[in-house]
Design a protein around this motif. Structure first.
Motif, short mmCIF file in Angstrom:
data_model
loop_
_atom_site.label_atom_id
_atom_site.label_comp_id
_atom_site.label_asym_id
_atom_site.label_seq_id
_atom_site.Cartn_x
_atom_site.Cartn_y
_atom_site.Cartn_z
N TRP A 19 63.70 12.91 43.99
CA TRP A 19 63.52 14.10 43.14
C TRP A 19 64.43 15.24 43.56
CZ3 TRP A 19 62.07 13.59 38.52
CH2 TRP A 19 61.17 12.58 38.16
N ARG A 26 69.96 18.15 37.55
CA ARG A 26 69.42 18.91 36.42
C ARG A 26 69.84 20.38 36.49
NH1 ARG A 26 65.90 22.57 34.77
NH2 ARG A 26 65.61 23.13 36.95
N LYS A 322 61.78 18.34 43.87
CA LYS A 322 62.28 19.03 42.67
C LYS A 322 62.77 20.44 43.01
CE LYS A 322 59.19 16.48 39.57
NZ LYS A 322 58.05 16.59 38.63
N TRP A 384 51.45 7.92 37.26
CA TRP A 384 51.98 9.27 37.46
C TRP A 384 53.01 9.40 38.56
CZ3 TRP A 384 46.47 11.86 37.12
CH2 TRP A 384 46.01 11.74 35.80
N PRO A 387 58.72 7.40 38.83
CA PRO A 387 59.71 8.15 38.05
C PRO A 387 60.13 7.34 36.83
CG PRO A 387 60.75 7.12 39.94
CD PRO A 387 59.29 6.78 40.02
N PRO A 388 60.62 8.01 35.78
CA PRO A 388 61.17 7.27 34.64
C PRO A 388 62.39 6.45 35.09
CG PRO A 388 60.92 9.62 34.12
CD PRO A 388 60.71 9.46 35.60
N GLN A 394 64.91 11.60 30.16
CA GLN A 394 63.51 11.69 30.59
C GLN A 394 63.40 12.07 32.07
OE1 GLN A 394 61.33 8.12 29.60
NE2 GLN A 394 59.38 9.16 29.86
N LEU A 395 64.28 11.49 32.88
CA LEU A 395 64.24 11.77 34.31
C LEU A 395 64.56 13.24 34.59
CD1 LEU A 395 63.90 10.27 37.11
CD2 LEU A 395 66.37 10.43 37.26
N ALA A 397 64.33 15.73 32.50
CA ALA A 397 63.25 16.58 31.97
C ALA A 397 62.10 16.67 32.98
CB ALA A 397 62.74 16.03 30.63
N GLN A 398 61.78 15.52 33.57
CA GLN A 398 60.69 15.51 34.56
C GLN A 398 61.09 16.27 35.82
OE1 GLN A 398 58.38 12.00 34.26
NE2 GLN A 398 57.72 12.08 36.39
N ARG A 401 60.10 19.78 35.52
CA ARG A 401 58.67 20.11 35.45
C ARG A 401 58.17 20.24 36.87
NH1 ARG A 401 58.58 16.70 30.86
NH2 ARG A 401 57.90 14.87 32.00
N ASN A 404 52.81 19.22 38.59
CA ASN A 404 52.41 17.83 38.32
C ASN A 404 51.48 17.74 37.11
OD1 ASN A 404 53.84 16.88 40.51
ND2 ASN A 404 52.14 17.14 41.91
#
Length: 405
Positions: A19, A26, A322, A384, A387-388, A394-395, A397-398, A401, A404
């Protein structure tokens, strides 16, 4: 490639590392450029993200996701190597590749996310003890259990002694009875199945506090797990275990879960470390007093909510990754760093056939028990925390976020 290319180097292929890499990509892309001014490289000794919180379950060899299916789609370069040294003055990392070749990797920003490892026991016979700390170790235990019917009949053939009644010890101990019974049922000469849980403390789950303890005690009673509290293992053979008070328990299986420490690579960083070896980091996950080095996951001791500090767990490793990824990119690009703000603290403890217990807050108030908590645990474990894969959009985007929820 832009002439001002900056290198972000992430060490570690677990949740925090993956992450961090995704978070950096990202943030770089969101900053407006094509992301060409930041190159993200992840170094890991293996090819997979191991779903480590699930290694107490049976068939652990499937508990992994290929790193290339996560990192490839977002353009993260992956180096398969074992890091042997970090020079924070020179901004270089030494590593040994899979074929034994020596590698020198330079960085502008470094994220240390090499996780934690079990503190291995040191008593006579401890080399024959199992654990569920790594995929290989958990697969070794699973294979051993499946082959028990091939052993000569003996009093402890279907007895498992679990050492350590913390989170991992409770999850493996409550699961083992069912696993052993399924295996013993195939054996016409099966002896009784026993699970014995040993801990130095005088209560189970000492670090989980008094909140969930009645539920844990009830589960131990329901599953007829035997307790040996206030003692530890003195020695073990392939047939039995001798406890510190002299009791000898015939047992073919001993599982060690007592004590975790941060990756030894934290000693390569000249920062303050806690008793678990975790590096002290500030609110932005920068290692205090060490320029250009961040830490995330089990290698880092970060401030959490309400004056508490992070714990070595998946629920903190994911968001730490993240935030660390966002911040290394923001740091390079001159953008705003985000202070680490984890979700409110919770625990969800699997209790095998006796269900589960879900608590909220640092005082661990019980929120769900039994089948409701078990359903939640299944969702956490099977959905949950994954990871995608094969999907950059999708990855990323997550990765953006930070909660959680």
């Amino acid at each position: 490639m832009g002439k001002f290319m900056k290198d972000v180097l992430v060490i570690g292929g677990g949740f925090a590392g993956v992450w961090s890499a995704a978070g950096a990509v990202r943030a770089a892309r969101e900053a407006g450029g094509p992301g060409d001014d930041i190159r993200v490289t992840l170094v890991s000794g293996g090819d997979d993200l191991v779903i480590r919180p699930r290694l107490y379950e049976e068939a652990p060899e499937g508990m992994r996701v290929a790193l290339d299916r996560i990192l490839g789609p977002i353009g993260v370069r992956r180096v398969t190597a074992t890091v042997t040294g970090i020079d924070t003055e020179a901004h270089t990392v030494r590593a040994v590749g899979r074929a034994g070749e020596e590698l020198d990797l330079a960085y502008d920003k470094l994220v240390l996310a090499t996780g934690s490892q079990l503190v291995q026991p040191d008593f006579p016979g401890s080399r024959g003890v199992f654990d569920v700390d790594t995929l290989a170790a958990a697969a070794g235990l699973d294979n051993h259990l499946r082959r028990l019917p091939e052993q000569a009949s003996s009093p402890g053939r279907y007895t498992a002694v679990v050492v350590g009644a913390g989170f991992t010890g409770l999850e493996i101990a409550t699961a083992l009875g069912e696993r052993l019974r399924a295996i013993a049922d195939r054996d016409s000469a099966a002896e009784d199945v026993r699970v014995v849980l040993v801990d130095r403390a005088d209560v189970v789950g000492p670090e989980l506090g008094p909140g969930p303890r009645p539920n844990i005690d009830d589960a131990i009673d329901e599953l007829t797990i035997e307790l040996r509290l206030g003692r530890t293992v003195a020695s073990a053979t392939r047939q039995d275990v001798t406890l510190s008070d002299g009791e000898v328990i015939p047992a073919a299986t001993v599982v060690w879960t007592a004590g975790m420490a941060a990756s030894p690579l934290t000693a390569q960083i000249p920062g303050e470390r806690d008793r678990l070896g975790r590096l002290g980091v500030d609110a932005h996950l920068r290692v205090i007093g060490v320029p250009d080095v961040y830490a995330a996951g089990d290698t880092a001791l970060a401030p959490a909510e309400d004056g508490y500090s992070t714990v070595q767990s998946c629920q903190h490793a994911l968001p730490m990754g993240k935030f660390a990824g966002h911040n290394v990119a923001a740091d390079i690009l001159g953008n705003t760093l985000l202070p680490f703000t984890p979700d409110p603290y919770v625990t969800c403890l699997d209790l095998g056939p006796a269900g589960a217990v879900f608590t909220q807050g640092w005082d661990r108030k019980i929120a769900l028990t039994g089948e409701e908590a078990k359903d939640l645990k299944r969702n956490i474990n099977a959905i949950w925390i994954y990871p995608p894969i094969d999907d950059a959009e999708q990855l990323l985007a997550q990765a953006g976020r930070f909660s959680n929820g």
